[in-house]
Enzyme design. Structure first.
Site, PDB file in Angstrom:
ATOM      1  N   ASP A  46       0.861  -1.184   0.000  1.00  0.00           N
ATOM      2  CA  ASP A  46       0.000   0.000   0.000  1.00  0.00           C
ATOM      3  C   ASP A  46       0.894   1.230   0.000  1.00  0.00           C
ATOM      4  O   ASP A  46       1.940   1.244   0.651  1.00  0.00           O
ATOM      5  CB  ASP A  46      -0.892   0.018   1.239  1.00  0.00           C
ATOM      6  N   ASP A  62      -7.075  -1.221  -4.861  1.00  0.00           N
ATOM      7  CA  ASP A  62      -8.143  -0.758  -3.968  1.00  0.00           C
ATOM      8  C   ASP A  62      -9.044   0.258  -4.677  1.00  0.00           C
ATOM      9  O   ASP A  62     -10.258   0.254  -4.484  1.00  0.00           O
ATOM     10  CB  ASP A  62      -7.557  -0.135  -2.706  1.00  0.00           C
TER      11      ASP A  62
END
Length: 163
Positions: free
Chosen positions: A124, A138
């Site tokens: 991330d 995402d």
């Protein structure tokens, strides 16, 4: 499968593949450019680039159950792969292909990234004002879910042909 349905399968795989490629390329960049660095402001402090490795799900929930998220991603990817090959509108195909791409790339992270097979952590790097840190997959998952809800609300599911 009718002619128009046959043309939707390459669209589905193309959209899903694009999500996987863009997600993995940006994760590769993030690991090279952000390792050992302070967060990089993109839009002030509201959007920053900051490298994290997420063993859990959204908001790092379930960090000790990485294997469970691997199974969930595999089941989701399998079901979505089946679903996008069925007759649907182009809008539905695009929506669910975004979901397929996000599921496949997260599954790949879980399977092949450190700390080991089926226990891998998701990379991330997009920090949303400290609320959460995510990635391109995402974004695709969120857009796909919203688009699927909107499209499903506007267009009823096509009737299955009777034998």
């Amino acid at each position: 499968m009718g002619d128009s349905s046959a043309r939707r399968v390459p669209l589905a795989f193309g959209v899903a593949a694009a999500v996987v490629v863009v997600d993995q390329v940006t994760k590769f960049w993030a690991e090279r450019a952000l390792t050992g660095r302070e967060p990089i402001p993109v839009i002030g402090d509201f959007i920053q680039f900051r490298l994290l490795y997420n063993p859990g799900a959204a908001f790092s929930m379930g960090a000790n159950a990485t294997w469970l998220f691997t199974i969930i991603a595999a089941v989701a990817a399998g079901w979505l792969l089946w679903y996008v090959t069925r007759p649907h509108t182009v809008s539905q195909v695009v929506a669910f292909s975004l979901l397929l791409g996000g599921a496949v790339t997260h599954l790949g992270d879980r399977l092949f990234r450190d700390p080991g097979f089926a226990r891998g952590h998701v990379v991330d790097f997009i920090d949303y004002n400290g609320w959460f840190v995510g990635n391109v997959a995402d974004i695709a998952l969120t857009l796909g879910a919203v688009f699927a809800i909107v499209v499903s609300a506007r267009q009823p599911e096509p009737a299955e042909p009777r034998d």
